[in-house]
Write an enzyme that holds these catalytic residues in place. Structure first.
Site, PDB file in Angstrom:
ATOM      1  N   GLY A 144       0.602  -0.714   0.118  1.00 32.58           N
ATOM      2  CA  GLY A 144      -0.036  -0.344  -0.078  1.00 32.58           C
ATOM      3  C   GLY A 144       0.853   0.812  -0.046  1.00 32.58           C
ATOM      4  O   GLY A 144       1.110   2.083  -1.087  1.00 32.58           O
ATOM      5  N   ILE A 170      -9.607  -0.317  -4.450  1.00 33.65           N
ATOM      6  CA  ILE A 170      -9.169  -0.307  -5.826  1.00 33.65           C
ATOM      7  C   ILE A 170     -10.380   0.637  -5.716  1.00 33.65           C
ATOM      8  O   ILE A 170     -11.779   0.091  -6.139  1.00 33.65           O
ATOM      9  CB  ILE A 170      -9.264  -1.200  -6.978  1.00 33.65           C
ATOM     10  CG1 ILE A 170      -7.781  -1.541  -6.624  1.00 33.65           C
ATOM     11  CG2 ILE A 170      -9.196  -0.468  -8.028  1.00 33.65           C
ATOM     12  CD1 ILE A 170      -6.345  -1.041  -6.417  1.00 33.65           C
ATOM     13  N   ASP A 250       1.337  12.816  -8.218  1.00 38.68           N
ATOM     14  CA  ASP A 250       1.575  14.648  -8.088  1.00 38.68           C
ATOM     15  C   ASP A 250       0.713  15.035  -7.982  1.00 38.68           C
ATOM     16  O   ASP A 250       0.177  16.277  -7.590  1.00 38.68           O
ATOM     17  CB  ASP A 250       2.631  14.771  -8.407  1.00 38.68           C
ATOM     18  CG  ASP A 250       4.139  14.212  -7.224  1.00 38.68           C
ATOM     19  OD1 ASP A 250       3.854  13.877  -6.278  1.00 38.68           O
ATOM     20  OD2 ASP A 250       5.360  14.561  -8.268  1.00 38.68           O
ATOM     21  N   ARG A 253      -2.930  14.322  -5.845  1.00 36.27           N
ATOM     22  CA  ARG A 253      -2.069  13.951  -4.915  1.00 36.27           C
ATOM     23  C   ARG A 253      -2.842  15.806  -3.975  1.00 36.27           C
ATOM     24  O   ARG A 253      -3.099  16.124  -3.299  1.00 36.27           O
ATOM     25  CB  ARG A 253      -1.238  14.358  -3.663  1.00 36.27           C
ATOM     26  CG  ARG A 253      -1.281  12.653  -3.181  1.00 36.27           C
ATOM     27  CD  ARG A 253       0.677  12.356  -3.390  1.00 36.27           C
ATOM     28  NE  ARG A 253       0.545  10.644  -3.182  1.00 36.27           N
ATOM     29  CZ  ARG A 253       1.412  10.498  -2.548  1.00 36.27           C
ATOM     30  NH1 ARG A 253       2.666  11.391  -3.381  1.00 36.27           N
ATOM     31  NH2 ARG A 253       2.208   9.067  -2.835  1.00 36.27           N
ATOM     32  N   GLU A 374      -4.514   7.493  -1.331  1.00 43.38           N
ATOM     33  CA  GLU A 374      -2.780   8.308  -2.131  1.00 43.38           C
ATOM     34  C   GLU A 374      -1.879   8.718  -1.000  1.00 43.38           C
ATOM     35  O   GLU A 374      -1.693  10.388  -1.922  1.00 43.38           O
ATOM     36  CB  GLU A 374      -3.879   9.958  -2.721  1.00 43.38           C
ATOM     37  CG  GLU A 374      -4.695   9.313  -4.102  1.00 43.38           C
ATOM     38  CD  GLU A 374      -5.310  10.275  -5.030  1.00 43.38           C
ATOM     39  OE1 GLU A 374      -4.786  11.123  -5.372  1.00 43.38           O
ATOM     40  OE2 GLU A 374      -6.373  10.875  -5.644  1.00 43.38           O
ATOM     41  N   GLU A 378       1.867   9.821   7.242  1.00 40.64           N
ATOM     42  CA  GLU A 378       3.167  10.159   7.835  1.00 40.64           C
ATOM     43  C   GLU A 378       4.011   9.121   6.458  1.00 40.64           C
ATOM     44  O   GLU A 378       5.046   9.827   5.644  1.00 40.64           O
ATOM     45  CB  GLU A 378       3.011   8.513   8.329  1.00 40.64           C
ATOM     46  CG  GLU A 378       2.288   8.294   9.848  1.00 40.64           C
ATOM     47  CD  GLU A 378       1.142   8.224   9.624  1.00 40.64           C
ATOM     48  OE1 GLU A 378       0.368   8.529   8.079  1.00 40.64           O
ATOM     49  OE2 GLU A 378       0.757   9.036  10.657  1.00 40.64           O
TER      50      GLU A 378
HETATM   51  N1  COS Z   1       8.007  12.045 -10.078  1.00 42.86           N
HETATM   52  C1  COS Z   1       8.514  11.722 -10.372  1.00 42.86           C
HETATM   53  N2  COS Z   1      10.055  10.914  -9.874  1.00 42.86           N
HETATM   54  C2  COS Z   1       9.667   9.523  -8.666  1.00 42.86           C
HETATM   55  C3  COS Z   1       8.986  10.433  -7.716  1.00 42.86           C
HETATM   56  C4  COS Z   1       7.639  11.597  -8.219  1.00 42.86           C
HETATM   57  N3  COS Z   1       6.715  12.046  -7.550  1.00 42.86           N
HETATM   58  N4  COS Z   1       8.749   9.533  -6.824  1.00 42.86           N
HETATM   59  C5  COS Z   1       9.918   8.463  -6.807  1.00 42.86           C
HETATM   60  N5  COS Z   1      10.244   8.918  -8.192  1.00 42.86           N
HETATM   61  C6  COS Z   1      11.843   8.202  -8.731  1.00 42.86           C
HETATM   62  C7  COS Z   1      12.678   8.489  -7.539  1.00 42.86           C
HETATM   63  O1  COS Z   1      13.509   9.848  -8.802  1.00 42.86           O
HETATM   64  C8  COS Z   1      13.205   7.219  -7.861  1.00 42.86           C
HETATM   65  O2  COS Z   1      14.056   6.994  -9.672  1.00 42.86           O
HETATM   66  P1  COS Z   1      15.772   6.917  -9.428  1.00 42.86           P
HETATM   67  O3  COS Z   1      15.536   5.266  -9.654  1.00 42.86           O
HETATM   68  O4  COS Z   1      16.031   7.436 -11.078  1.00 42.86           O
HETATM   69  O5  COS Z   1      16.804   7.955  -8.671  1.00 42.86           O
HETATM   70  C9  COS Z   1      12.238   6.254  -8.275  1.00 42.86           C
HETATM   71  O6  COS Z   1      11.322   7.082  -8.750  1.00 42.86           O
HETATM   72  C10 COS Z   1      12.602   5.216  -6.986  1.00 42.86           C
HETATM   73  O7  COS Z   1      12.222   6.852  -6.050  1.00 42.86           O
HETATM   74  P2  COS Z   1      12.146   6.165  -4.374  1.00 42.86           P
HETATM   75  O8  COS Z   1      13.603   5.739  -4.347  1.00 42.86           O
HETATM   76  O9  COS Z   1      12.223   7.399  -3.464  1.00 42.86           O
HETATM   77  O10 COS Z   1      10.519   5.165  -3.857  1.00 42.86           O
HETATM   78  P3  COS Z   1      10.933   4.499  -2.643  1.00 42.86           P
HETATM   79  O11 COS Z   1      10.337   2.660  -2.567  1.00 42.86           O
HETATM   80  O12 COS Z   1      11.793   4.815  -1.771  1.00 42.86           O
HETATM   81  O13 COS Z   1       9.389   5.336  -1.940  1.00 42.86           O
HETATM   82  C11 COS Z   1       7.233   6.469  -2.208  1.00 42.86           C
HETATM   83  C12 COS Z   1       8.522   6.292  -2.426  1.00 42.86           C
HETATM   84  C13 COS Z   1       7.407   6.050   0.185  1.00 42.86           C
HETATM   85  C14 COS Z   1       7.464   8.304  -1.923  1.00 42.86           C
HETATM   86  C15 COS Z   1       6.535   5.738  -2.852  1.00 42.86           C
HETATM   87  O14 COS Z   1       6.360   4.613  -2.040  1.00 42.86           O
HETATM   88  C16 COS Z   1       4.874   5.866  -2.341  1.00 42.86           C
HETATM   89  O15 COS Z   1       4.436   7.766  -3.022  1.00 42.86           O
HETATM   90  N6  COS Z   1       4.236   5.796  -1.915  1.00 42.86           N
HETATM   91  C17 COS Z   1       3.258   5.646  -1.081  1.00 42.86           C
HETATM   92  C18 COS Z   1       2.140   4.705  -2.108  1.00 42.86           C
HETATM   93  C19 COS Z   1       0.337   5.783  -1.942  1.00 42.86           C
HETATM   94  O16 COS Z   1       0.467   7.265  -2.219  1.00 42.86           O
HETATM   95  N7  COS Z   1      -0.381   4.527  -2.132  1.00 42.86           N
HETATM   96  C20 COS Z   1      -1.534   5.255  -2.326  1.00 42.86           C
HETATM   97  C21 COS Z   1      -1.880   4.860  -3.997  1.00 42.86           C
HETATM   98  S1  COS Z   1      -3.432   5.153  -4.546  1.00 42.86           S
HETATM   99  S2  COS Z   1      -4.744   5.240  -3.407  1.00 42.86           S
END
Ligand code: COS
Length: 395
Positions: A144, A170, A250, A253, A374, A378
Site C-alpha cells: 500500500g 481500488i 503528484d 494528491r 493517495e 506518514e
Molecule cells: N515523480 C517522478 N519520479 C519519482 C517521484 C515523483 N513524484 N517519486 C519518486 N520518483 C522516482 C525517484 O526519483 C527514483 O528514481 P531513480 O531510481 O531514477 O532515482 C524512483 O522513482 C524510486 O523512488 P524512491 O526511491 O523514492 O522510491 P521508494 O520506494 O523509496 O518510495 C514513496 C517512494 C514512499 C514516496 C512511494 O512508495 C509512495 O508514494 N508511497 C505511497 C503510495 C500511495 O500513495 N499509495 C496510494 C495509492 S492510490 S489510493
C-alpha cells in the site's frame, strides 16, 4: 462567513480570471443539483454523478486539451488549479460528486501523462464525456504505502502480457470500464514495474469483493488470473510504471488537499450558521468566546490549507516543475486540519452533530479516508523530508 471572505481566496495571485469564472459557474451548477438520498446505493450514486458531471462538461477538466479536454488555448495540459477548484467546490456540495470527479481524473491520469496518441484517443474523450468510468489500480494487500514492493505480475508472452495477482482498495472497482494497472514486469524494486490499461470484462479480471467503508463509495479487491492484455495496452515504457504512478499522484494528491479544504469550508459554513441562530443561557452560541475561538481556529486552518494547496497547483501549472514537495505538504496539512475543523464544528452542534444523516456527521466520516488514501500522512512526511535532504528534482 461573509461572502467577501468566502470568496477572497479566488483573488489570490495563484489564480487567473478563467479560474474565477470556473468557480462561479460550478457553484451555480452545484446549487441546481439535487442532493442524492444518503441511503442510496453508492455505485448507483456514482454512476449518476459521472453522467451529470460529464453532461455538464466538468469532466473535460480531467483530461488534456487534445483528447476531449476543455482547456484549449488557456491550459493545454492538465490544469491542477482547475482540478482543485472543481474538487473543492464539489466536496462542499456532495462527497460522492467529488469522488466521481476525482476518480475520472486519477483513473485516467496515467493515460493523460504517458499514453500514446492512440491510447489517449481511445480512452480520454469517453472519460471527459462521462461515457466511460476510470480506475487507478496500484495498491495491493502487501503493498500500500510501499509501492515498490508490489507483486502483481505481468509476464510478456508473445504479443501479449499475462497478468496474475491481486489489487485492493481500488476505488471504482467493479464500476469502472477500465483500470490503469501497475504490475511487475521485471526485477524487484521500483525499476521493475510497468503500467497497463485493462478493460473491465477482460477474461481473467475478477472483482473479488466490494469493501464497505465508513463513507461509502465503490471500492473493491481485484484478482488477475492469467488475464491476457495485448502489448499495445502497455502504458509508457517498460520499467517506468513506478515513476508514472508517482507523477500521476503528484497531480491528484494536490486535488485531495483541495477536497479536504472543501469539506472543511462546508463544516465552517454550517458551524457559523448554527452559532448565529442557536440560543443558550440567554444568548447565541456565537456570543461565547469559546465558540469564537473555535471559529477563529477553523477559518485560519482553512486558509493555511488552501494557501498550501493552490501554491502546489501553481508550482506545477505555472512554474512547470515537479511539485512533489509542495504537494506532499498540501496533502498532509489540508487533510489533517480538515479533520480538526470538522470535529470542532461538529462539537458546536452538540448531540445533533452525531445523528446519522446530519451534515456534520457525514463530513466527519467523509474526511477520514483522505488522511490515508493517495499516500497516508506518514508517507507525506517521508516525501517532504526526503525532498529536503536531497537536491531538487527537475522535470
Ligand atoms: N515523480 C517522478 N519520479 C519519482 C517521484 C515523483 N513524484 N517519486 C519518486 N520518483 C522516482 C525517484 O526519483 C527514483 O528514481 P531513480 O531510481 O531514477 O532515482 C524512483 O522513482 C524510486 O523512488 P524512491 O526511491 O523514492 O522510491 P521508494 O520506494 O523509496 O518510495 C514513496 C517512494 C514512499 C514516496 C512511494 O512508495 C509512495 O508514494 N508511497 C505511497 C503510495 C500511495 O500513495 N499509495 C496510494 C495509492 S492510490 S489510493
Amino acid at each position: 462567513m461573509s461572502e467577501a471572505h468566502t470568496d477572497a481566496w479566488l483573488q489570490w495571485p495563484f489564480l487567473e480570471p478563467g479560474h474565477r469564472e470556473l468557480a462561479a459557474d460550478l457553484r451555480n451548477w452545484c446549487r441546481e443539483q439535487p442532493v442524492p438520498d444518503p441511503d442510496a446505493d453508492a455505485l448507483a450514486t456514482c454512476r449518476h454523478w459521472v453522467r451529470a458531471l460529464g453532461q455538464a462538461g466538468w469532466l473535460r477538466y480531467c483530461v488534456p486539451a487534445g483528447p476531449g479536454g476543455v482547456l484549449g488555448g488557456m491550459f493545454p495540459q492538465l490544469d491542477v488549479r482547475s482540478l482543485c477548484i472543481l474538487r473543492e467546490t464539489l466536496a462542499q456540495h456532495h462527497a460522492l460528486a467529488d469522488f466521481a470527479f476525482a476518480m475520472q481524473g486519477l483513473g485516467s491520469g496515467a493515460i493523460a501523462l504517458a499514453g500514446s496518441p492512440a491510447q489517449q484517443q481511445a480512452y480520454l474523450p469517453a472519460v471527459a464525456q462521462g461515457h466511460s468510468i476510470a480506475a487507478f489500480a496500484l495498491s495491493e494487500p502487501e503493498a500500500g504505502s510501499d509501492v515498490a514492493a508490489l507483486a502483481c505480475r505481468a509476464q510478456a508472452d508473445g504479443p501479449d502480457y499475462v497478468l496474475n495477482g491481486r489489487k485492493t482498495w481500488i476505488s471504482n472497482g467493479g464500476l469502472a470500464d477500465f483500470y490503469c494497472v501497475f504490475a511487475r514486469t521485471g526485477q524487484a524494486g521500483a525499476d521493475g514495474i510497468s503500467a497497463f490499461i485493462v478493460e473491465a470484462g477482460t477474461p481473467g479480471l475478477v472483482i473479488e469483493s466490494q469493501i464497505e467503508v465508513m463513507s461509502p463509495h465503490p471500492l473493491a479487491t481485484l484478482r488477475f488470473e492469467d488475464c491476457r492484455v495485448p502489448a499495445a495496452q502497455r502504458l509508457g515504457e517498460v520499467g517506468q510504471g513506478f515513476k508514472l504512478a508517482m507523477r500521476t499522484l503528484d497531480v491528484f494528491r494536490t486535488s485531495v488537499a483541495a477536497a479536504a479544504v472543501g469539506f472543511a469550508r462546508r463544516a465552517l459554513a454550517e458551524g457559523l450558521a448554527h452559532a448565529r441562530q442557536r440560543r443558550l443561557f440567554g444568548k447565541t452560541l456565537a456570543e461565547f468566546q469559546l465558540t469564537q475561538a473555535a471559529l477563529g481556529d477553523a477559518a485560519t486552518e482553512i486558509d493555511q490549507s488552501a494557501l498550501l494547496t493552490y501554491r502546489a497547483a501553481w508550482v506545477r501549472d505555472v512554474q512547470q516543475r515537479a511539485s512533489t514537495l509542495e504537494t506532499a505538504m498540501a496533502k498532509m496539512a489540508a487533510t489533517e486540519s480538515a479533520q480538526r475543523v470538522i470535529d470542532r464544528m461538529l462539537q458546536l452542534f452538540g448531540a445533533q452533530g452525531v445523528v446519522h444523516g446530519h451534515i456534520l456527521e457525514r463530513l466527519y466520516r467523509d474526511i477520514r479516508a483522505l488522511r490515508i488514501y493517495e499516500g497516508a500522512t506518514e508517507i507525506q512526511k517521508l516525501i517532504i523530508s526526503r525532498a529536503l535532504l536531497r537536491p531538487a528534482r527537475t522535470g
